[in-house]
Design a protein around this motif. Sequence first.
Motif, PDB file in Angstrom:
ATOM      1  N   PHE A  64       0.820  -1.207   0.000  1.00  0.00           N
ATOM      2  CA  PHE A  64       0.000   0.000   0.000  1.00  0.00           C
ATOM      3  C   PHE A  64       0.861   1.267   0.000  1.00  0.00           C
ATOM      4  O   PHE A  64       0.588   2.210  -0.744  1.00  0.00           O
ATOM      5  CB  PHE A  64      -0.943   0.006   1.206  1.00  0.00           C
ATOM      6  N   LYS A  65       1.904   1.284   0.824  1.00  0.00           N
ATOM      7  CA  LYS A  65       2.747   2.480   0.901  1.00  0.00           C
ATOM      8  C   LYS A  65       3.396   2.793  -0.452  1.00  0.00           C
ATOM      9  O   LYS A  65       3.487   3.950  -0.851  1.00  0.00           O
ATOM     10  CB  LYS A  65       3.838   2.310   1.955  1.00  0.00           C
ATOM     11  N   GLY A  66       3.851   1.766  -1.144  1.00  0.00           N
ATOM     12  CA  GLY A  66       4.469   1.974  -2.450  1.00  0.00           C
ATOM     13  C   GLY A  66       3.490   2.525  -3.470  1.00  0.00           C
ATOM     14  O   GLY A  66       3.802   3.449  -4.225  1.00  0.00           O
ATOM     15  N   LYS A  67       2.282   1.985  -3.465  1.00  0.00           N
ATOM     16  CA  LYS A  67       1.276   2.428  -4.432  1.00  0.00           C
ATOM     17  C   LYS A  67       0.763   3.834  -4.123  1.00  0.00           C
ATOM     18  O   LYS A  67       0.583   4.648  -5.032  1.00  0.00           O
ATOM     19  CB  LYS A  67       0.121   1.433  -4.466  1.00  0.00           C
ATOM     20  N   ILE A  68       0.542   4.135  -2.846  1.00  0.00           N
ATOM     21  CA  ILE A  68       0.037   5.466  -2.498  1.00  0.00           C
ATOM     22  C   ILE A  68       1.113   6.523  -2.760  1.00  0.00           C
ATOM     23  O   ILE A  68       0.800   7.655  -3.128  1.00  0.00           O
ATOM     24  CB  ILE A  68      -0.495   5.518  -1.044  1.00  0.00           C
TER      25      ILE A  68
END
Length: 127
Positions: free
Chosen positions: A81-85
């Motif tokens: 999630f952190k990478g995508k956001i």
Amino acid sequence: MPAIERVNGRILWANIHLLFWLSLIPFVTGWMGENNFAPTPVAMYGVVLLLDAIAYFILTLALKAHHSEDSKLVKALGSDFKGKISVAIYAMAIPLAFLNSLIAASLYILVALIWLIPDKRFERIIS
């Protein structure tokens, strides 16, 4: 004597790709600072950060492809999630730099703060 695992070429190239984009951060940081957060340097800073984030995403995909679905690494990476956001926020911040460079810089800081929050994914899987 334990067998030495061969280096996976896809992972190696993905890592080199990430390191290349990371190496440009000092240049665009200096350019942005020398120009008092002018729109073009702030936008270019965002472009480099976006390309860093994309390169990180590519590296995670290469790691996931190399390891089995039930490996601890793949489970720990999860949906990332952190990478995508991060990619989404950087993509929004780049055009905003031309409207208000301080808003764009604030979004860059937001991503940094997101990554400062301890990530328990790996701890949870290992223990």
